[in-house]
Design a protein around this motif. Structure first.
Motif, PDB file in Angstrom:
ATOM      1  N   HIS A 182       0.167   2.719  -7.308  1.00 42.24           N
ATOM      2  CA  HIS A 182      -1.058   3.547  -7.768  1.00 42.24           C
ATOM      3  C   HIS A 182      -2.251   2.030  -7.695  1.00 42.24           C
ATOM      4  O   HIS A 182      -2.809   2.290  -7.055  1.00 42.24           O
ATOM      5  CB  HIS A 182      -1.097   4.357  -7.709  1.00 42.24           C
ATOM      6  CG  HIS A 182      -2.957   4.966  -7.418  1.00 42.24           C
ATOM      7  ND1 HIS A 182      -3.220   5.742  -6.665  1.00 42.24           N
ATOM      8  CD2 HIS A 182      -4.386   4.850  -8.778  1.00 42.24           C
ATOM      9  CE1 HIS A 182      -4.258   6.448  -6.616  1.00 42.24           C
ATOM     10  NE2 HIS A 182      -4.615   5.674  -7.293  1.00 42.24           N
ATOM     11  N   LEU A 183      -1.985   1.937  -8.436  1.00 41.68           N
ATOM     12  CA  LEU A 183      -3.620   0.192  -8.896  1.00 41.68           C
ATOM     13  C   LEU A 183      -2.881  -0.542  -8.068  1.00 41.68           C
ATOM     14  O   LEU A 183      -3.341  -1.383  -7.741  1.00 41.68           O
ATOM     15  CB  LEU A 183      -3.410  -0.410 -10.285  1.00 41.68           C
ATOM     16  CG  LEU A 183      -4.086  -0.951 -10.809  1.00 41.68           C
ATOM     17  CD1 LEU A 183      -5.175  -0.307 -10.692  1.00 41.68           C
ATOM     18  CD2 LEU A 183      -3.726  -1.518 -12.423  1.00 41.68           C
ATOM     19  N   LEU A 184      -2.000  -0.743  -7.784  1.00 38.39           N
ATOM     20  CA  LEU A 184      -1.511  -1.940  -7.003  1.00 38.39           C
ATOM     21  C   LEU A 184      -1.928  -2.041  -5.360  1.00 38.39           C
ATOM     22  O   LEU A 184      -2.685  -2.588  -4.753  1.00 38.39           O
ATOM     23  CB  LEU A 184      -0.016  -2.442  -6.666  1.00 38.39           C
ATOM     24  CG  LEU A 184      -0.028  -3.695  -8.006  1.00 38.39           C
ATOM     25  CD1 LEU A 184       2.014  -3.556  -8.629  1.00 38.39           C
ATOM     26  CD2 LEU A 184      -0.652  -4.372  -8.095  1.00 38.39           C
ATOM     27  N   SER A 185      -1.961  -0.178  -5.266  1.00 39.87           N
ATOM     28  CA  SER A 185      -2.339   0.291  -3.695  1.00 39.87           C
ATOM     29  C   SER A 185      -3.720  -0.713  -3.360  1.00 39.87           C
ATOM     30  O   SER A 185      -4.243  -1.233  -2.552  1.00 39.87           O
ATOM     31  CB  SER A 185      -1.593   1.406  -3.827  1.00 39.87           C
ATOM     32  OG  SER A 185      -1.657   1.757  -2.230  1.00 39.87           O
ATOM     33  N   LEU A 186      -4.378   0.762  -4.526  1.00 44.30           N
ATOM     34  CA  LEU A 186      -6.319   0.252  -4.775  1.00 44.30           C
ATOM     35  C   LEU A 186      -6.563  -1.135  -4.311  1.00 44.30           C
ATOM     36  O   LEU A 186      -7.267  -1.588  -3.478  1.00 44.30           O
ATOM     37  CB  LEU A 186      -6.213   1.242  -5.446  1.00 44.30           C
ATOM     38  CG  LEU A 186      -7.783   1.460  -5.314  1.00 44.30           C
ATOM     39  CD1 LEU A 186      -7.819   2.011  -4.554  1.00 44.30           C
ATOM     40  CD2 LEU A 186      -8.473   2.753  -6.613  1.00 44.30           C
ATOM     41  N   ILE A 187      -5.903  -1.745  -5.581  1.00 45.93           N
ATOM     42  CA  ILE A 187      -6.577  -3.069  -5.419  1.00 45.93           C
ATOM     43  C   ILE A 187      -6.339  -3.739  -4.115  1.00 45.93           C
ATOM     44  O   ILE A 187      -7.279  -4.855  -3.515  1.00 45.93           O
ATOM     45  CB  ILE A 187      -5.448  -4.371  -6.755  1.00 45.93           C
ATOM     46  CG1 ILE A 187      -6.432  -3.383  -7.634  1.00 45.93           C
ATOM     47  CG2 ILE A 187      -6.148  -5.474  -6.597  1.00 45.93           C
ATOM     48  CD1 ILE A 187      -5.684  -4.207  -9.447  1.00 45.93           C
ATOM     49  N   VAL A 195       1.341  -1.308   0.372  1.00 48.22           N
ATOM     50  CA  VAL A 195       0.193   0.101  -0.144  1.00 48.22           C
ATOM     51  C   VAL A 195       1.321   1.375  -0.529  1.00 48.22           C
ATOM     52  O   VAL A 195       2.107   1.603   0.883  1.00 48.22           O
ATOM     53  CB  VAL A 195      -1.123   0.250   0.735  1.00 48.22           C
ATOM     54  CG1 VAL A 195      -2.065   0.921   1.691  1.00 48.22           C
ATOM     55  CG2 VAL A 195      -2.004  -0.685   1.565  1.00 48.22           C
ATOM     56  N   ARG A 196       0.545   2.200  -0.491  1.00 49.02           N
ATOM     57  CA  ARG A 196       1.696   3.458  -1.198  1.00 49.02           C
ATOM     58  C   ARG A 196       1.698   4.163  -0.034  1.00 49.02           C
ATOM     59  O   ARG A 196       0.211   4.059   1.080  1.00 49.02           O
ATOM     60  CB  ARG A 196       0.335   4.534  -2.468  1.00 49.02           C
ATOM     61  CG  ARG A 196       0.951   4.078  -2.807  1.00 49.02           C
ATOM     62  CD  ARG A 196       0.457   4.625  -4.772  1.00 49.02           C
ATOM     63  NE  ARG A 196       0.071   5.995  -4.319  1.00 49.02           N
ATOM     64  CZ  ARG A 196      -0.815   6.913  -4.463  1.00 49.02           C
ATOM     65  NH1 ARG A 196      -1.576   6.490  -5.273  1.00 49.02           N
ATOM     66  NH2 ARG A 196      -0.548   8.691  -3.534  1.00 49.02           N
ATOM     67  N   GLY A 197       2.758   4.440   0.597  1.00 52.00           N
ATOM     68  CA  GLY A 197       2.649   4.908   2.132  1.00 52.00           C
ATOM     69  C   GLY A 197       3.281   3.968   3.119  1.00 52.00           C
ATOM     70  O   GLY A 197       3.510   4.681   4.192  1.00 52.00           O
ATOM     71  N   LEU A 198       2.525   3.112   2.867  1.00 51.12           N
ATOM     72  CA  LEU A 198       3.619   1.559   3.734  1.00 51.12           C
ATOM     73  C   LEU A 198       5.112   0.818   3.062  1.00 51.12           C
ATOM     74  O   LEU A 198       5.362   1.684   1.890  1.00 51.12           O
ATOM     75  CB  LEU A 198       2.955   0.835   3.898  1.00 51.12           C
ATOM     76  CG  LEU A 198       1.509   0.839   4.433  1.00 51.12           C
ATOM     77  CD1 LEU A 198       0.331  -0.231   5.235  1.00 51.12           C
ATOM     78  CD2 LEU A 198       1.713   1.720   6.092  1.00 51.12           C
TER      79      LEU A 198
END
Length: 191
Positions: free
Chosen positions: A150-155, A123-126
């Protein structure tokens, strides 16, 4: 500077592992686990000769920036996962001692392992999201790497939320997982 960072990291890790061995309350154990985690980042960076450029507190921990210019992807990856590895290692070492049988010791172990696992999520930010972003930036253009991260993080965040909702419907009673999944979604969308 490298020597100072090395000393600060070692002192933080030692200090908070010692504090975790006593009979202390949850907030101090949580802060101890966070300090061990952040101390791990600082210690690995110092050992690898990577300069810290910024240190500030954020929502659920601290945000540390490093100068990764000309250091190579392996050193960058080592610093990024250094916090989680230090948390896992400290939990394993503590588990091998008699202090693991104390309430404070076992609480610290569980908190440290949970914090490490959560931080390795993509997750972005981690840390996990930062690792993916760094690896992708190394192999492709930054704009494309950003979109994929961004896409991987959102999924991942939506999948974690879905699993959490299913668990809530099945057994209930754990709103902390639901709040964490919502936090991940917000980090994925708004960072």
């Amino acid at each position: 500077m490298r020597r100072n960072l090395l000393q600060i990291g070692a002192v933080l890790i030692s200090l908070f592992i010692c504090a975790a061995l006593g009979q202390i309350e949850f907030p101090l154990q949580f802060l101890s686990a966070v300090a061990v985690h952040e101390g791990g980042h600082i210690l690995i960076a110092a050992l690898l000769g990577i300069r810290m450029t910024e240190f500030r507190s954020s929502g659920l921990g601290f945000n540390i920036k490093y100068n990764f210019i000309n250091c190579g992807i392996l050193k960058e990856a080592a610093v990024i996962i250094g916090g989680s590895l230090c948390g896992i290692l400290s939990a394993a070492l503590l588990y091998a001692t008699p202090f693991a049988e104390s309430k404070g010791g076992m609480s610290f172990i569980l908190i440290s392992l949970t914090l490490s696992a959560l931080n390795l999520m993509p997750v972005r930010g981690l840390d996990g999201g930062e690792l993916i972003s760094s690896l992708l930036n190394y192999y492709m253009l930054p704009d494309r790497a950003y979109k994929i991260t961004h896409l991987l993080s959102l999924i991942f965040s939506l999948t974690f939320w879905f699993i959490t909702v299913c668990i809530q419907m099945r057994i209930g009673a754990n709103l902390s997982m639901l709040m964490m999944s919502i936090y991940f979604i917000c980090k994925s969308i708004f960072k």
